[in-house]
Scaffold this active site. Structure first.
Site, PDB file in Angstrom:
ATOM      1  N   LEU A   1       0.871  -1.221  -0.103  1.00 19.50           N
ATOM      2  CA  LEU A   1       0.036  -0.089   0.285  1.00 19.50           C
ATOM      3  C   LEU A   1       0.779   1.180   0.018  1.00 19.50           C
ATOM      4  CD1 LEU A   1      -2.527  -1.276   2.604  1.00 19.50           C
ATOM      5  CD2 LEU A   1      -2.838  -1.214   0.129  1.00 19.50           C
ATOM      6  N   ASP A   2       0.759   2.168  -0.922  1.00 17.78           N
ATOM      7  CA  ASP A   2       1.226   3.278  -1.082  1.00 17.78           C
ATOM      8  C   ASP A   2       0.727   4.419  -0.254  1.00 17.78           C
ATOM      9  OD1 ASP A   2      -0.639   4.399  -2.316  1.00 17.78           O
ATOM     10  OD2 ASP A   2       0.276   4.196  -4.239  1.00 17.78           O
ATOM     11  N   SER A   3       1.494   5.449  -0.046  1.00 21.85           N
ATOM     12  CA  SER A   3       1.080   6.338   0.876  1.00 21.85           C
ATOM     13  C   SER A   3      -0.281   7.129   0.689  1.00 21.85           C
ATOM     14  CB  SER A   3       1.946   7.776   1.269  1.00 21.85           C
ATOM     15  OG  SER A   3       2.425   8.379  -0.178  1.00 21.85           O
TER      16      SER A   3
ATOM     17  N   THR B   1      -2.962   5.791  -0.964  1.00 26.71           N
ATOM     18  CA  THR B   1      -3.789   4.549  -0.652  1.00 26.71           C
ATOM     19  C   THR B   1      -3.985   4.656   0.720  1.00 26.71           C
ATOM     20  OG1 THR B   1      -3.003   3.275  -2.577  1.00 26.71           O
ATOM     21  CG2 THR B   1      -4.522   2.288  -0.790  1.00 26.71           C
ATOM     22  N   MET B   2      -2.940   4.845   1.563  1.00 29.55           N
ATOM     23  CA  MET B   2      -3.123   4.851   3.068  1.00 29.55           C
ATOM     24  C   MET B   2      -3.915   5.943   3.486  1.00 29.55           C
ATOM     25  SD  MET B   2      -2.170   2.185   4.268  1.00 29.55           S
ATOM     26  CE  MET B   2      -2.271   2.932   6.169  1.00 29.55           C
TER      27      MET B   2
END
Length: 120
Positions: free
Chosen positions: A71-73, A75-76
């Site tokens: 999960l990239d930032s 998406t987070m």
């Protein structure tokens, strides 16, 4: 005359339907124990999969958001926003920045929900 011969006007019929549905959903949500870490993990897993799709690895407490779940930032941030709505809490940026695993997020959410219930 309302919908299909129903005596209520359309807007009033729709309002009654929406209110009834909302009340049912609120009852279902209040029946869920969001202070139990197992329930929080299951709910957070649903949120992650809603936002990012199914993961190729199991979403466990030990899973790292980036290394294990990919999960990239951005998406987070989406996951945090939905989690805040789902759990009716606020997750400060400082707490978000420190969360690297699902378990850390579950613990933070569980503690936050308990604190909110205690102060209510």
């Amino acid at each position: 005359m309302g919908i299909a011969g129903h005596p209520l006007p359309v807007d009033q019929s729709l309002h009654i339907f929406v209110r009834s549905t909302t009340n049912q959903l609120e009852k279902q949500m209040s029946d869920i124990n969001l202070t139990d870490s197992t329930t929080v993990l299951a709910t957070l897993t649903e949120v992650i999969e809603e936002i990012a799709g199914p993961r190729s690895v199991a979403i466990t407490r030990e899973a790292a958001f980036d290394a294990d779940l990919g999960l990239d930032s951005l998406t987070m941030v989406e996951i945090i926003v939905v989690a805040e709505e789902r759990f009716d809490i606020k997750i400060p940026d400082s707490a978000f920045a420190e969360m690297t695993t699902v378990g850390e997020a579950v613990d933070f959410i569980t503690d936050s929900v308990k604190a909110a219930k205690a102060s209510a």
